[in-house]
Structure formats: structure tokens, C-alpha cells
Design a protein around this motif. Structure first.
Motif, mmCIF file in Angstrom:
data_model
loop_
_atom_site.group_PDB
_atom_site.id
_atom_site.type_symbol
_atom_site.label_atom_id
_atom_site.label_comp_id
_atom_site.label_asym_id
_atom_site.label_seq_id
_atom_site.Cartn_x
_atom_site.Cartn_y
_atom_site.Cartn_z
ATOM 1 N N SER A 56 0.755 -1.051 0.164
ATOM 2 C CA SER A 56 -0.033 -0.087 0.157
ATOM 3 C C SER A 56 0.885 1.273 -0.012
ATOM 4 O O SER A 56 1.958 1.247 0.423
ATOM 5 N N SER A 90 -3.974 0.360 -2.163
ATOM 6 C CA SER A 90 -3.627 -0.847 -2.125
ATOM 7 C C SER A 90 -3.333 -1.295 -3.694
ATOM 8 O O SER A 90 -4.040 -0.952 -4.839
ATOM 9 N N LYS A 100 -9.144 -2.831 -1.552
ATOM 10 C CA LYS A 100 -8.826 -2.174 -0.234
ATOM 11 C C LYS A 100 -8.260 -0.975 -0.120
ATOM 12 O O LYS A 100 -7.284 -0.477 0.785
#
Length: 245
Positions: A3, A16, A64
Motif C-alpha cells: 500500500s 492498495s 482495499k
């Protein structure tokens, strides 16, 4: 999986991403469609184009990656550019599916790969027009579950920011942006696609001056069955010494 945090318009985004073939220098950036994430794109293309470093990114608000802002397609492109700057790389090829195709188009990479890209406004069937009219009529009454009944499946269950973002981008006319593109464009489309119909792909390919159009069997996610052909075509048209760049 990794990330990276970037800041855009004073708002932090935790993005992400995943790298494939990290030792390679030339970069292939792969962007997913609305409501999707990097995993489906990686599933299709991770084993192709080994001479490229692949970057699979969850765009803000998907997978994410975080998002607490109302965004436009241009904002998404600016965020992706900042992300690439943070990684210290420049993409040679940007590949985008559906909504990701619009974002990829704004990145001005030497080679652009569109997979059933969004961006051409389609005529809505009467059933959809009636839903829209009914929604607008009932909205001032504050009735519960109106959104669940009338909002497209792609927009249900979203945060306020992502729902407003969806409204910004869902019926966006992107034809002028396609016409401005200076990239070598390869446009791949599913012949049975109902989300971004085949004729929209033909129109986009006609708008981009340096482009080729490839209709393939399948629906909106046709690329899952045709990744080898897509990769081979990229090699021939964008990578080989004879490529028409």
C-alpha cells in the motif's frame, strides 16, 4: 500486496496495489472497472507480458483502497498519476476495463489498452427512464429504501462519497477525451457486452486517431477468456520493433 499513501487536495488516500515481475523496468498499469478491484485484472493478466512490470491498483473506494471524497474521473486520473510518482515510475502501457478505461485514457501513456471502456453515453430503455422519473418524483418525500429500489446495483451499499462519485461518472460523455488521445490505442470489446455495447467500442476506436478495434466473443468480462490474445496483440502492436507507435 502493498500500500502507498498519497495526498490529493489535502485528503489522504491509502492505495492498495500489487506488483508482478517487479524486477522489470517498463511498466504496465492495469486498472479495474467500477465496483471491481485489482484481483480480477490480476487473474486475467498476471501470467502474460513477462517483459513488463505489472502494477495492479485498487482505485480509491474499491478493493482495499480508501476514499472519503466525492471524485470525478479526472480526479481519479490525477490520483493515479500521484501514485505513480510516489512509486517513481512512468507507465508505458495503461490498460483499463470499463470505468478504468476512462481513467487510463487521461494518463496519456504511449500505449493505451481499452477493455470494453465506458465513456459513450447510451440510450436508456424506457424501463430505466421510468425508474429515473419515479425516483425523482418520490425523492422529496423522503421515503425509506427508495435508493435500494431504484438505484443501479453498482451503486447500492456505497458510502455517501462513493454514491455521489458514481453519479458524477456513470453517464459521463467522454468522447472529447477519446478524440484528444495521442496514445497508440488497442480497443478490445465483448461482442455480447450489454454494459458497454459493441457499437460504443466502434465509436471510441473511431474517435482515437491511432487505434485498432478487436471485437471478441463474450460479455463485459470477455477479457477473462481472451487474455492470451490481448497480450499477444499488445506485444505485436505496442512492444515489438515493428509496432505502430
Amino acid at each position: 500486496m502493498a500500500s502507498k499513501e498519497i495526498t490529493y487536495k489535502e485528503q489522504p488516500f491509502q492505495l492498495s496495489y500489487e506488483l508482478v515481475n517487479p524486477a522489470q523496468e517498463p511498466v504496465l498499469l492495469v486498472l479495474h472497472g467500477w465496483g471491481s478491484n485489482k484481483e480480477i485484472m490480476k487473474q486475467a493478466f498476471a501470467k502474460t507480458l513477462p517483459e513488463y512490470k505489472h502494477i495492479y491498483l485498487d482505485m480509491p473506494g474499491f478493493g482495499k483502497s480508501t476514499n472519503e471524497m466525492i471524485l470525478t474521473t479526472e480526479d481519479y486520473a490525477n490520483i493515479v498519476k500521484l501514485f505513480l510518482d510516489e512509486l517513481g515510475v512512468r507507465a508505458t502501457i495503461a490498460m483499463g476495463h470499463s470505468f478504468g478505461g476512462k481513467v487510463s485514457t487521461l494518463l496519456d501513456t504511449p500505449c493505451l489498452v481499452l477493455l470494453s471502456s465506458a465513456g459513450v453515453v447510451t440510450v436508456k430503455p424506457w424501463s430505466v427512464k421510468i425508474k429515473i422519473a419515479t425516483f425523482k418524483l418520490l425523492k422529496p418525500l423522503g421515503m425509506k429504501k427508495i435508493r435500494e429500489l431504484f438505484v443501479a446495483p453498482d451503486a447500492q451499499g456505497m458510502s455517501h462519497e462513493m454514491y455521489e462519485t458514481f453519479k458524477n461518472v456513470v453517464d459521463e460523455d467522454f468522447e472529447a477525451s477519446f478524440a484528444k488521445s495521442q496514445s497508440r490505442a488497442l480497443c478490445f470489446w465483448g461482442k455480447e457486452d450489454t454494459a458497454t455495447p459493441l457499437y460504443t467500442g466502434e465509436k471510441i476506436a473511431g474517435l482515437i486517431e491511432n487505434s485498432e478495434f478487436y471485437p471478441l466473443d463474450g460479455d463485459h468480462f470477455f477479457f477473462l477468456k481472451h487474455s492470451a490474445f490481448i497480450a499477444q496483440t499488445i506485444t505485436e502492436q505496442c512492444i515489438s520493433p515493428k509496432a505502430k507507435l
